[in-house]
Design a protein around this motif. Structure first.
Motif, mmCIF file in Angstrom:
data_model
loop_
_atom_site.group_PDB
_atom_site.id
_atom_site.type_symbol
_atom_site.label_atom_id
_atom_site.label_comp_id
_atom_site.label_asym_id
_atom_site.label_seq_id
_atom_site.Cartn_x
_atom_site.Cartn_y
_atom_site.Cartn_z
ATOM 1 N N PRO A 1 -2.682 6.917 30.836
ATOM 2 C CA PRO A 1 -2.532 6.477 29.448
ATOM 3 C C PRO A 1 -3.238 7.406 28.470
ATOM 4 C CG PRO A 1 -4.277 5.238 30.508
ATOM 5 C CD PRO A 1 -3.689 6.129 31.571
ATOM 6 N N PRO A 2 -2.877 7.366 27.184
ATOM 7 C CA PRO A 2 -3.613 8.130 26.164
ATOM 8 C C PRO A 2 -5.014 7.549 25.985
ATOM 9 C CG PRO A 2 -1.462 7.374 25.354
ATOM 10 C CD PRO A 2 -1.721 6.648 26.614
ATOM 11 N N PHE A 3 -5.977 8.423 25.755
ATOM 12 C CA PHE A 3 -7.357 7.970 25.581
ATOM 13 C C PHE A 3 -7.472 7.029 24.383
ATOM 14 C CE2 PHE A 3 -11.413 8.353 23.374
ATOM 15 C CZ PHE A 3 -12.295 8.007 24.380
ATOM 16 N N ALA A 4 -6.783 7.363 23.292
ATOM 17 C CA ALA A 4 -6.900 6.554 22.075
ATOM 18 C C ALA A 4 -6.423 5.123 22.313
ATOM 19 C CB ALA A 4 -6.101 7.192 20.938
ATOM 20 N N LEU A 5 -5.424 4.947 23.171
ATOM 21 C CA LEU A 5 -4.927 3.607 23.462
ATOM 22 C C LEU A 5 -5.956 2.819 24.275
ATOM 23 C CD1 LEU A 5 -2.852 1.373 23.595
ATOM 24 C CD2 LEU A 5 -1.703 2.595 25.465
ATOM 25 N N VAL A 6 -6.543 3.446 25.296
ATOM 26 C CA VAL A 6 -7.557 2.752 26.093
ATOM 27 C C VAL A 6 -8.742 2.367 25.207
ATOM 28 C CG1 VAL A 6 -9.047 2.883 28.116
ATOM 29 C CG2 VAL A 6 -6.840 4.050 28.130
ATOM 30 N N HIS A 7 -9.137 3.274 24.334
ATOM 31 C CA HIS A 7 -10.239 3.005 23.413
ATOM 32 C C HIS A 7 -9.899 1.829 22.499
ATOM 33 C CE1 HIS A 7 -12.602 3.603 19.678
ATOM 34 N NE2 HIS A 7 -13.549 3.984 20.514
ATOM 35 N N ALA A 8 -8.643 1.783 22.024
ATOM 36 C CA ALA A 8 -8.227 0.690 21.146
ATOM 37 C C ALA A 8 -8.253 -0.647 21.883
ATOM 38 C CB ALA A 8 -6.831 0.968 20.591
ATOM 39 N N LEU B 1 -3.617 -0.677 18.013
ATOM 40 C CA LEU B 1 -2.750 -1.288 19.024
ATOM 41 C C LEU B 1 -1.352 -1.523 18.455
ATOM 42 C CD1 LEU B 1 -5.208 -3.879 20.627
ATOM 43 C CD2 LEU B 1 -4.361 -1.774 21.648
ATOM 44 N N GLY B 2 -1.262 -1.897 17.178
ATOM 45 C CA GLY B 2 0.046 -2.072 16.550
ATOM 46 C C GLY B 2 0.818 -0.767 16.493
ATOM 47 N N ARG B 3 0.112 0.326 16.226
ATOM 48 C CA ARG B 3 0.771 1.635 16.191
ATOM 49 C C ARG B 3 1.323 2.007 17.561
ATOM 50 N NH1 ARG B 3 -0.356 7.070 16.629
ATOM 51 N NH2 ARG B 3 -2.459 6.719 17.437
ATOM 52 N N MET C 1 5.109 2.843 19.152
ATOM 53 C CA MET C 1 5.338 4.066 19.918
ATOM 54 C C MET C 1 5.927 3.748 21.289
ATOM 55 S SD MET C 1 2.563 7.020 20.881
ATOM 56 C CE MET C 1 1.906 6.930 19.216
ATOM 57 N N ALA C 2 5.424 2.690 21.927
ATOM 58 C CA ALA C 2 5.916 2.319 23.256
ATOM 59 C C ALA C 2 7.384 1.924 23.203
ATOM 60 C CB ALA C 2 5.082 1.169 23.813
ATOM 61 N N GLU C 3 7.796 1.335 22.100
ATOM 62 C CA GLU C 3 9.190 0.919 21.966
ATOM 63 C C GLU C 3 10.119 2.124 21.873
ATOM 64 O OE1 GLU C 3 12.295 -1.674 21.982
ATOM 65 O OE2 GLU C 3 10.160 -2.110 22.313
#
Length: 679
Positions: free
Chosen positions: A274-281, A290-292, A296-298
């Motif tokens: 996973p991207p680091f920024a997502l894990v951090h969020a 997380l909304g962003r 992106m996941a969609e």
């Protein structure tokens, strides 16, 4: 916000000590010993002189009362303690009466050992009373009280029993609602550990094998505490909740969801970190970020990275719901959840040698007799140390491999504990003000680590004994060497009997655990075939989880570092296959719903059942199969859209890997299933 801002000491403690059960046990034992000793010391100074045996029995029974008494409910525990006290006084009186007939006393000790071991067939109460009787006779032959001293000696057991009940029922009582809350906090703590590990690995091209092994270990640790938390959630008599409106059912679903989301985050990170920024969020519960990532996941939903993002987002939501449940528990103490009624029926008692407990009793008695014989050759005065070691190495073991590991742990713990204890006792010689607190700390640490490492427990107890010998003026190098020698005799005697008399083969115990696991998986697949869904499937998947834990426990001796007949790498590899299959069974239970693909799912179920029919009769043979590494680690796993179908496919793939065919390696996931579809 800092990555570790939410990571506090209490979270760490709960993550490493689920429900603080080890802390509570160590505190109970230590507090009981301290209070009992203080009361006996006060009686000694203010009322009547007490023989040393009174103090010895008071301390030893304080330990047994904290460790061996496992009845449910304070009333039952008090009854067990009182029976144990009576048994203690009885065997000490016998030991005192036979002091002048040492040979007969030794034979009676073997009878006490046989009865104490056989008493385990009566359940927790029989086990506890047996431990009280064994340790009391041991202390009787150690201290050799006279018949005239027995009334004063009896004060020790009586005080320890009463103080032990006071500590257990009043000062540090059991409270299932508090334990439930702490276990949920432990689940959150172990999820945090997984997130921190994923954060350290985020952004890389792939996750290496060493890091995969670390994540699997974290997954196993999470599973361990989830299983504990599930035991605290009251369930209906049938074991299956009827509706989510039930507060207990809602909590059970939140726990199930958090567990499955964490496992999914690990599994899907293997295919695409996973991207680091997502894990951090996720760690910081950053709603904006997380909304962003949801948007992106969609946009990349058909790519492996998209599935990994979805898994992390799912984990973030499940972790948030778990945190809300913890908050509700802190506010209300889970007062809306009714306590479960004890509906367990007493089991019929089997006094035949078909009962493993009776076979174990015979083993313990023979090992003790063997240890006694060789121990007497080494010392007429200290032979009982050998008997103690031989008796204890059989406690809480399921196979000869378990017994051998415990014997080795006891021997190593004794040797290293005496080495450190001799050094400490020498440094603080003549300073009881320092020695007594150090001994108390070592007692606490011994029982804090008891459930984690028997060697560590023995290490700290050996230090305590050295300090006691030092304070009483009997500490000599010869005495410590004699203790090591007697302990080794007992350990060897226990191991020899475990391997030669009614040997419970490690593979036999593993075969039984695997049979239960395959049966649980069969029940889940059959239930889906019968049209069941919802809580019924979730309950069956939780049963598979519990059976997987039994498999890991049974396989532990095969994968231990001291074993020269197995390869730990193969054991870990096979356990990873069963872990994977258990995970996909949980995905299947959560995702399954009647659909237009029903015929397709039935074909997959039939294929999985056929693979099980082939693998189950072979038992533990799969743990000794050499396998080539699969090159299919990059397969896209569309978990968010095709969970049920994917779960069935991946269960089949895992079952294939148990007994791979040389001509089809490395296989693609679901290869046997694919071939079955082709006719």
């Amino acid at each position: 916000m800092h990555l570790f801002s939410g990571f506090q000491f209490r979270d760490w403690l709960l993550a490493n000590d689920p429900a603080l059960s080890r802390l509570r046990m160590a505190s109970r034992v230590t507090l009981t010993i301290v209070l009992s000793f203080a009361i006996l010391f006060a009686i000694q100074k203010l009322i009547v002189p007490l023989p040393t045996a009174a103090f010895g029995l008071g301390i030893v029974l304080s330990i047994e009362g904290g460790v061996a008494v496992r009845d449910k409910g304070n009333a039952r525990q008090l009854v067990t303690r009182l029976f144990g006290c009576v048994a203690s006084l009885g065997v000490v009186a016998i030991a005192a009466g036979l002091e002048d007939r040492r040979f007969l006393s030794d034979l009676v000790f073997l009878v006490v050992i046989a009865l104490a071991s056989a008493g385990r067939v009566f359940g927790p109460r029989g086990f506890a009373i047996g431990m009280f009787a064994f340790t009391s006779y041991f202390m009787g032959v150690y201290f050799r009280p006279s018949l005239a001293e027995l009334p004063a000696v009896a004060i020790g057991p009586v005080v320890s029993v009463l103080v032990g009940h006071l500590v257990r029922a009043v000062l540090l009582p059991d409270d299932w609602r508090r334990d439930l809350l702490r276990s949920l906090e432990s689940v959150r703590g172990r999820i945090n550990q997984i997130l921190f590990k994923l954060a350290a690995l985020a952004g890389g091209a792939e996750i290496g094998e060493a890091d995969r092994q670390d994540l699997r270990q974290l997954e196993d640790r999470l599973k361990e505490v989830v299983l504990m938390a599930e035991t605290f959630i009251p369930r209906p008599a049938g074991g299956v909740f009827d509706a989510t409106a039930d507060p207990a059912a809602e909590l059970a679903i939140r726990l199930f969801d958090a567990h499955l989301a964490a496992e999914s985050a690990i599994v899907l990170s293997f295919q695409s970190p996973p991207p680091f920024a997502l894990v951090h969020a996720v760690i910081e519960a950053d709603a904006v970020e997380l909304g962003r990532y949801e948007e992106m996941a969609e946009t990349i939903k058909d790519q492996p990275q998209g599935e990994t993002m979805r898994a992390l987002l799912w984990l973030g939501k499940a972790r948030k719901q778990l945190t809300q449940a913890i908050g509700e528990g802190l506010a209300s103490g889970f007062s809306g959840i009714d306590a479960a009624m004890d509906t367990a029926q007493p089991q019929p008692i089997d006094f035949s040698f078909a009962n493993p407990l009776l076979r174990s009793a015979l083993q313990i008695t023979l090992a003790s007799a063997l240890a006694m014989g060789f121990g007497l050759l080494l010392s007429r005065e200290r032979w009982f140390w050998a008997v103690l070691a031989a008796f204890l190495v059989f406690t809480n073991t399921n196979s000869r491999g378990d017994t051998a590991m415990k014997a080795l742990s006891r021997s190593l713990g004794t040797v290293f504990g005496i080495a450190i204890g001799l050094l400490l006792a020498t440094l603080i010689s003549g300073e009881p003000v320092i020695a007594i607190p150090v001994a108390a700390v070592c007692i606490f640490l011994a029982f804090y680590f008891l459930q984690v490492s028997y060697a560590t427990m023995t290490f700290f107890i050996s230090i305590v004994l050295c300090l006691v010998y030092g304070m009483t003026g009997v500490l000599t190098l010869d005495l410590l060497q004699l203790r090591i020698g007697e302990t080794l005799i007992g350990a060897v005697a226990g191991t020899a009997v475990a391997f030669l008399v009614f040997p419970a083969r490690t593979r036999g115990a593993l075969d039984a655990a695997l049979a239960r696991w395959f049966q649980a998986l069969d029940e889940l697949l059959s239930a889906i075939g019968d049209g069941k869904s919802g809580f019924a499937l979730i309950a069956l998947s939780q049963k598979i989880d519990a059976c997987y834990r039994d498999v890991t426990v049974a396989a532990r001796p095969l994968g231990s570092s001291w074993s020269v007949v197995t390869r730990p790498g193969q054991i870990r590899q096979t356990l990873a296959i069963f872990l994977s299959c258990t995970y996909w069974a949980r995905i299947l239970a959560k995702s399954y719903a009647a659909s237009a693909e029903a015929d397709e799912l039935k074909r997959l179920i039939a294929s999985d059942l056929a693979l099980m029919k082939d693998a189950a009769p072979r038992g533990s043979t799969c743990f000794f199969i050499e396998r080539k590494a699969s090159r299919t680690t990059g397969r896209h796993l569309p978990l968010s859209r095709e969970g049920a179908r994917l779960g069935l496919e991946m269960i089949g793939s895992a079952l294939e890997r148990l007994y791979p065919q040389a001509d089809v390696l490395p296989f693609a996931p679901g290869e046997v299933i694919a071939r079955s579809k082709q006719g």
